[in-house]
Every structure is written in structure tokens, then in C-alpha cells.
Design a protein around this motif. Structure first.
Motif, PDB file in Angstrom:
ATOM      1  N   ARG A  56       0.814  -1.216   0.000  1.00 24.14           N
ATOM      2  CA  ARG A  56       0.000   0.000   0.000  1.00 24.14           C
ATOM      3  C   ARG A  56       0.851   1.272   0.000  1.00 24.14           C
ATOM      4  NH1 ARG A  56       1.028   0.122   5.435  1.00 24.14           N
ATOM      5  NH2 ARG A  56       0.434   2.053   6.498  1.00 24.14           N
ATOM      6  N   LEU A  57       2.162   1.140   0.281  1.00 22.58           N
ATOM      7  CA  LEU A  57       3.044   2.292   0.369  1.00 22.58           C
ATOM      8  C   LEU A  57       3.308   2.876  -1.022  1.00 22.58           C
ATOM      9  CD1 LEU A  57       5.619   0.858   2.941  1.00 22.58           C
ATOM     10  CD2 LEU A  57       3.692   2.401   3.408  1.00 22.58           C
ATOM     11  N   PRO A  58       3.422   4.201  -1.151  1.00 24.26           N
ATOM     12  CA  PRO A  58       3.635   4.827  -2.469  1.00 24.26           C
ATOM     13  C   PRO A  58       4.845   4.272  -3.217  1.00 24.26           C
ATOM     14  CG  PRO A  58       3.073   6.499  -0.842  1.00 24.26           C
ATOM     15  CD  PRO A  58       3.259   5.218  -0.088  1.00 24.26           C
ATOM     16  N   GLY A  59       5.952   4.067  -2.496  1.00 27.77           N
ATOM     17  CA  GLY A  59       7.141   3.520  -3.153  1.00 27.77           C
ATOM     18  C   GLY A  59       6.928   2.124  -3.676  1.00 27.77           C
ATOM     19  N   SER A  60       6.169   1.321  -2.950  1.00 27.47           N
ATOM     20  CA  SER A  60       5.889  -0.049  -3.390  1.00 27.47           C
ATOM     21  C   SER A  60       4.997  -0.048  -4.628  1.00 27.47           C
ATOM     22  CB  SER A  60       5.212  -0.836  -2.263  1.00 27.47           C
ATOM     23  OG  SER A  60       6.085  -1.005  -1.176  1.00 27.47           O
ATOM     24  N   ILE A  61       4.019   0.865  -4.659  1.00 27.40           N
ATOM     25  CA  ILE A  61       3.134   0.939  -5.829  1.00 27.40           C
ATOM     26  C   ILE A  61       3.941   1.306  -7.072  1.00 27.40           C
ATOM     27  CG2 ILE A  61       1.150   2.134  -6.839  1.00 27.40           C
ATOM     28  CD1 ILE A  61       0.078   2.520  -3.986  1.00 27.40           C
ATOM     29  N   LEU A  62       4.890   2.248  -6.916  1.00 23.21           N
ATOM     30  CA  LEU A  62       5.754   2.632  -8.035  1.00 23.21           C
ATOM     31  C   LEU A  62       6.607   1.449  -8.483  1.00 23.21           C
ATOM     32  CD1 LEU A  62       7.133   4.664  -9.934  1.00 23.21           C
ATOM     33  CD2 LEU A  62       8.646   5.288  -8.022  1.00 23.21           C
ATOM     34  N   GLU A  63       7.224   0.762  -7.526  1.00 25.72           N
ATOM     35  CA  GLU A  63       8.071  -0.380  -7.862  1.00 25.72           C
ATOM     36  C   GLU A  63       7.269  -1.490  -8.529  1.00 25.72           C
ATOM     37  OE1 GLU A  63      10.900  -3.703  -5.570  1.00 25.72           O
ATOM     38  OE2 GLU A  63       9.963  -2.060  -4.446  1.00 25.72           O
ATOM     39  N   SER A  90       4.518  -1.230 -10.197  1.00 26.27           N
ATOM     40  CA  SER A  90       4.043  -0.844 -11.534  1.00 26.27           C
ATOM     41  C   SER A  90       5.065  -1.200 -12.604  1.00 26.27           C
ATOM     42  CB  SER A  90       3.741   0.658 -11.570  1.00 26.27           C
ATOM     43  OG  SER A  90       4.935   1.418 -11.429  1.00 26.27           O
ATOM     44  N   LEU A  91       6.336  -1.343 -12.197  1.00 27.95           N
ATOM     45  CA  LEU A  91       7.401  -1.722 -13.131  1.00 27.95           C
ATOM     46  C   LEU A  91       7.679  -3.227 -13.103  1.00 27.95           C
ATOM     47  CD1 LEU A  91       9.872   1.197 -12.318  1.00 27.95           C
ATOM     48  CD2 LEU A  91       8.435   0.985 -14.344  1.00 27.95           C
ATOM     49  N   ASN A  92       7.721  -3.819 -11.899  1.00 29.44           N
ATOM     50  CA  ASN A  92       8.112  -5.222 -11.757  1.00 29.44           C
ATOM     51  C   ASN A  92       6.931  -6.194 -11.716  1.00 29.44           C
ATOM     52  OD1 ASN A  92      10.792  -4.509 -11.662  1.00 29.44           O
ATOM     53  ND2 ASN A  92      10.939  -4.539  -9.437  1.00 29.44           N
ATOM     54  N   LYS A  93       5.839  -5.762 -11.064  1.00 28.16           N
ATOM     55  CA  LYS A  93       4.678  -6.656 -10.889  1.00 28.16           C
ATOM     56  C   LYS A  93       3.386  -5.859 -11.079  1.00 28.16           C
ATOM     57  CE  LYS A  93       7.162  -9.628  -7.589  1.00 28.16           C
ATOM     58  NZ  LYS A  93       8.386  -8.851  -7.418  1.00 28.16           N
ATOM     59  N   PRO A  94       3.106  -5.434 -12.306  1.00 25.03           N
ATOM     60  CA  PRO A  94       1.933  -4.578 -12.552  1.00 25.03           C
ATOM     61  C   PRO A  94       0.600  -5.274 -12.326  1.00 25.03           C
ATOM     62  CG  PRO A  94       2.960  -5.231 -14.623  1.00 25.03           C
ATOM     63  CD  PRO A  94       3.898  -5.664 -13.530  1.00 25.03           C
ATOM     64  N   TRP A  95       0.599  -6.606 -12.182  1.00 23.36           N
ATOM     65  CA  TRP A  95      -0.638  -7.353 -11.959  1.00 23.36           C
ATOM     66  C   TRP A  95      -1.100  -7.299 -10.506  1.00 23.36           C
ATOM     67  CZ3 TRP A  95       0.841 -10.691  -8.234  1.00 23.36           C
ATOM     68  CH2 TRP A  95       2.175 -11.105  -8.226  1.00 23.36           C
ATOM     69  N   ARG A  96      -0.287  -6.773  -9.600  1.00 24.88           N
ATOM     70  CA  ARG A  96      -0.673  -6.710  -8.195  1.00 24.88           C
ATOM     71  C   ARG A  96      -1.888  -5.779  -8.016  1.00 24.88           C
ATOM     72  NH1 ARG A  96       4.993  -6.836  -4.646  1.00 24.88           N
ATOM     73  NH2 ARG A  96       5.033  -9.124  -4.437  1.00 24.88           N
ATOM     74  N   PRO A  97      -2.654  -5.970  -6.948  1.00 27.94           N
ATOM     75  CA  PRO A  97      -3.930  -5.260  -6.806  1.00 27.94           C
ATOM     76  C   PRO A  97      -3.861  -3.744  -6.879  1.00 27.94           C
ATOM     77  CG  PRO A  97      -3.828  -7.068  -5.239  1.00 27.94           C
ATOM     78  CD  PRO A  97      -2.464  -6.981  -5.874  1.00 27.94           C
ATOM     79  N   LEU A  98      -2.838  -3.128  -6.278  1.00 29.97           N
ATOM     80  CA  LEU A  98      -2.791  -1.661  -6.252  1.00 29.97           C
ATOM     81  C   LEU A  98      -2.359  -1.042  -7.577  1.00 29.97           C
ATOM     82  CD1 LEU A  98      -1.622  -1.530  -2.601  1.00 29.97           C
ATOM     83  CD2 LEU A  98      -3.519  -0.187  -3.479  1.00 29.97           C
ATOM     84  N   PRO A  99      -1.244  -1.467  -8.192  1.00 30.58           N
ATOM     85  CA  PRO A  99      -0.897  -0.861  -9.482  1.00 30.58           C
ATOM     86  C   PRO A  99      -1.890  -1.191 -10.595  1.00 30.58           C
ATOM     87  CG  PRO A  99       0.613  -2.657  -8.975  1.00 30.58           C
ATOM     88  CD  PRO A  99      -0.183  -2.390  -7.732  1.00 30.58           C
ATOM     89  N   SER A 100      -2.590  -2.317 -10.476  1.00 29.89           N
ATOM     90  CA  SER A 100      -3.572  -2.690 -11.501  1.00 29.89           C
ATOM     91  C   SER A 100      -4.923  -2.025 -11.277  1.00 29.89           C
ATOM     92  CB  SER A 100      -3.752  -4.209 -11.538  1.00 29.89           C
ATOM     93  OG  SER A 100      -4.337  -4.673 -10.327  1.00 29.89           O
ATOM     94  N   GLY A 101      -5.095  -1.336 -10.147  1.00 28.59           N
ATOM     95  CA  GLY A 101      -6.340  -0.617  -9.882  1.00 28.59           C
ATOM     96  C   GLY A 101      -7.468  -1.469  -9.325  1.00 28.59           C
ATOM     97  N   ARG A 102      -7.185  -2.683  -8.882  1.00 24.04           N
ATOM     98  CA  ARG A 102      -8.227  -3.535  -8.313  1.00 24.04           C
ATOM     99  C   ARG A 102      -8.693  -3.030  -6.949  1.00 24.04           C
ATOM    100  NH1 ARG A 102      -8.907  -8.618 -10.693  1.00 24.04           N
ATOM    101  NH2 ARG A 102      -9.967  -9.276  -8.786  1.00 24.04           N
ATOM    102  N   ILE A 103      -7.819  -2.288  -6.256  1.00 23.75           N
ATOM    103  CA  ILE A 103      -8.126  -1.779  -4.929  1.00 23.75           C
ATOM    104  C   ILE A 103      -7.343  -0.487  -4.721  1.00 23.75           C
ATOM    105  CG2 ILE A 103      -6.272  -3.054  -3.766  1.00 23.75           C
ATOM    106  CD1 ILE A 103      -8.195  -3.553  -1.434  1.00 23.75           C
ATOM    107  N   THR A 104      -7.861   0.401  -3.899  1.00 25.34           N
ATOM    108  CA  THR A 104      -7.175   1.668  -3.628  1.00 25.34           C
ATOM    109  C   THR A 104      -6.322   1.536  -2.366  1.00 25.34           C
ATOM    110  OG1 THR A 104      -8.959   2.526  -2.233  1.00 25.34           O
ATOM    111  CG2 THR A 104      -9.116   2.926  -4.630  1.00 25.34           C
ATOM    112  N   PRO A 105      -5.317   2.400  -2.207  1.00 18.03           N
ATOM    113  CA  PRO A 105      -4.522   2.369  -0.974  1.00 18.03           C
ATOM    114  C   PRO A 105      -5.380   2.576   0.280  1.00 18.03           C
ATOM    115  CG  PRO A 105      -3.404   3.666  -2.642  1.00 18.03           C
ATOM    116  CD  PRO A 105      -4.767   3.355  -3.190  1.00 18.03           C
ATOM    117  N   GLU A 106      -6.421   3.403   0.166  1.00 15.62           N
ATOM    118  CA  GLU A 106      -7.301   3.648   1.306  1.00 15.62           C
ATOM    119  C   GLU A 106      -8.074   2.394   1.684  1.00 15.62           C
ATOM    120  OE1 GLU A 106      -6.038   7.196  -0.626  1.00 15.62           O
ATOM    121  OE2 GLU A 106      -7.202   5.525  -1.469  1.00 15.62           O
TER     122      GLU A 106
END
Length: 306
Positions: free
Chosen positions: A88-95, A97-113
Motif C-alpha cells: 500500500r506504500l507509495p514507493g511499493s506501488i511505483l516499484e 508498476s514496473l516489476n509486478k503490474p498485476w498486483r492489486p494496487l498498481p492494476s487498480g483492483r483496490i485503492t490504498p485507502e
């Protein structure tokens, strides 16, 4: 004509599989790195009475499936706590989005909130589950390491602190599955279970940078200081190769196994070392990381050969 309440009730079944799949995506990467190896650790603990006796078949098998269901439920719950906290951390979402874009947060399946809201429910649920399965101390200790690694940014305060926290985290998982399968160990420098977990912690501390070699792009984007980025690709590869070879011999030696029982860990370690040094590609590095997970799982089975 359906009422609003009826419409909401009809939506629940369709939303449930989607929610469960989102939870699965949070822990997907750690099925091979944590869950499967720790299930093997649980098997060793169960058969050796918490690493206090030689391996022997249980006199009664009827309780074993239920025992492993408890271990699996505990592992998945704590892995959700760890992964949602981290991802959920901003740095993890950035990372990601490059390495594992299928994860829930970078793919938009769920919000950080929404992820943080789920954590507010998951953390107390994990503590309650720890009490129920007999691993309360280990659960709370593991949550402390998760807090230090993620919320206190221990993962980005230096290579060695990051590796130490990862090692402590994996030791925490091992302590938890030991407590569930054989009772909480009598922690101390003369306790076999404690010594075995500490040795495995050293294995992780000195070789876990195998995961950093295929993740250089994402780590660089996040500004994370890893061994490949700080000391260079050559140092990272050489230290990994030496580490896996040393521990491939030292771990079976710890259990005083016969020479033939050294073969599984030595064969895997030698394969990893050669691939790390000779095939310096991202594709090969991903294979090495998978082999590392298999190697660790093989280590966890060594007590069965004692």
C-alpha cells in the motif's frame, strides 16, 4: 421489481470471488517464497516434535490434516498483513508498476485507502488467530518486524538492516509454525529449534539478495539501496554464489547427516552458483530466485534425514 436491498444482496455473491482473488494477488508472489517452504518447515517440526527428537512417524495421523490447515490459515493471514502493509506504500506501488503490474494496487483492483481499511481488520484478526492456534508470542513478534520493515521504513534504511529484518521475519514464520505443530519452543541458545531457526536466519541474511538481481529496475526507480545497486553486479553475484555453496554444506552438517544427504542442497546450490555467475540475464536471475526458494524448502526438510 427488485428493491435496493435485494439488489445489494444479489451483488454479494458476484463480488466475493473477485475480493478473494484480490487477496490472492496480494500474496501470490510469496506462495513459493514463504508459504510452501514454511509448510515444509511445519512438516519437519511435526515429525521431529519441534526439532527435539529424531524423525519418526506419528503414531496417529488423524490430527495431521487439521494441524496443517491451522498452519496454512495462520501463514496466509500473516502474509496478507505483511503484503498489504508493504504494497500500500507509495514507493511499493511505483516499484510494482514496473516489476509486478498485476498486483492489486498498481492494476487498480483496490485503492490504498481500501487496503489500509482492510489492514485495520486484518491485524486484530491475525492476533486473535495467533491466540487460537497457540502462536500468540510468535504472531505479535512477527507483526513488530512487519511494522519495522514497512511503516518505519526499515527496508530502505540500509542493505544490512533490510536483510536482517527479512531474516527475522522468516524466522518469525518458522517460530510460528513450530509453535502450532509442536508447541511454543523453549527459546534459548541450547534449544535445538532455536539454533536451527537462527541458522536459517543467517542463511536468509547472507543470500536473500538473490531476489534483488531480477528486480534492479524497480529497486532503482524506488531509490532502494540493494547489494547489486550499491556494490555492483559482480559483488552481488559472487557473494550469492559463495553464500549458497557454504550453506549447502553447513546446513546438512548441522544435523550431522551422512555424505549422501548433502547431495540435494549441494546440487541445488551449485546450480544456483553457476547460473548466477555465468548467465547474467534477467530471465536467468528469475530462475535463480525460484531455485533459491526450492533450495530453502529443501533445507527445511533436512531434519527428516537426521
Amino acid at each position: 421489481m427488485e428493491t435496493k436491498n435485494e439488489q445489494q444482496a444479489n451483488e454479494i455473491p458476484s463480488k466475493t470471488p473477485n475480493f478473494l482473488y484480490t487477496l490472492f494477488l496480494f500474496i501470490r508472489s510469496d506462495i513459493k517464497t514463504i508459504i510452501i517452504p514454511q509448510l515444509l518447515f511445519a512438516l519437519s517440526s511435526c515429525v521431529t516434535s519441534g526439532f527435539t527428537t529424531s524423525a519418526s512417524l506419528p503414531t496417529s495421523w488423524h490430527h495431521i490434516p487439521f494441524l496443517f490447515l491451522k498452519v496454512l490459515a495462520w501463514l496466509c493471514t500473516l502474509m496478507l498483513v505483511e503484503n498489504i502493509t508493504n504494497q500500500r506504500l507509495p514507493g511499493s506501488i511505483l516499484e510494482d508498476s514496473l516489476n509486478k503490474p498485476w498486483r492489486p494496487l498498481p492494476s487498480g483492483r483496490i485503492t490504498p485507502e481500501a487496503a489500509q481499511h482492510n489492514l485495520l481488520l486484518l491485524v486484530p484478526a491475525a492476533v486473535i488467530l495467533g491466540i487460537v492456534v497457540g502462536a500468540y508470542k510468535e504472531t505479535t513478534g512477527l507483526i513488530v518486524f512487519i511494522w519495522m520493515y514497512d511503516d518505519l521504513d526499515g527496508a530502505n534504511q540500509g542493505i544490512w538492516l533490510r536483510n536482517a529484518l527479512q531474516a527475522c521475519g522468516i524466522m518469525g514464520f518458522s517460530a510460528g509454525v513450530t509453535a502450532i505443530t509442536a508447541g511454543s519452543p523453549a527459546y534459548g541458545i541450547t534449544n535445538g529449534a532455536t539454533l536451527w531457526m537462527c541458522l536459517n536466519g543467517l542463511v536468509v541474511f547472507t543470500t536473500v539478495h538473490a531476489q534483488d538481481l531480477p528486480d534492479i529496475v524497480g529497486d532503482a526507480a524506488r531509490g532502494r539501496r540493494t547489494i547489486p545497486l550499491l556494490y555492483g553486479d559482480g559483488v552481488a553475484r559472487f557473494s550469492l554464489a559463495v553464500g549458497v555453496l557454504v550453506w549447502s554444506i553447513a546446513s546438512p552438517a548441522f544435523w550431522k547427516l551422512s555424505p549422501v544427504m548433502f547431495l540435494p542442497t549441494v546440487a541445488l546450490g551449485a546450480t544456483m552458483a553457476l547460473m548466477t555467475l555465468l548467465r547474467r540475464t534477467e530471465k536467468s536471475d528469475k530462475v535463480v530466485w525460484k531455485l533459491w526458494c526450492l533450495w530453502i524448502g529443501t533445507m527445511y526438510l533436512l531434519p527428516l534425514a537426521g
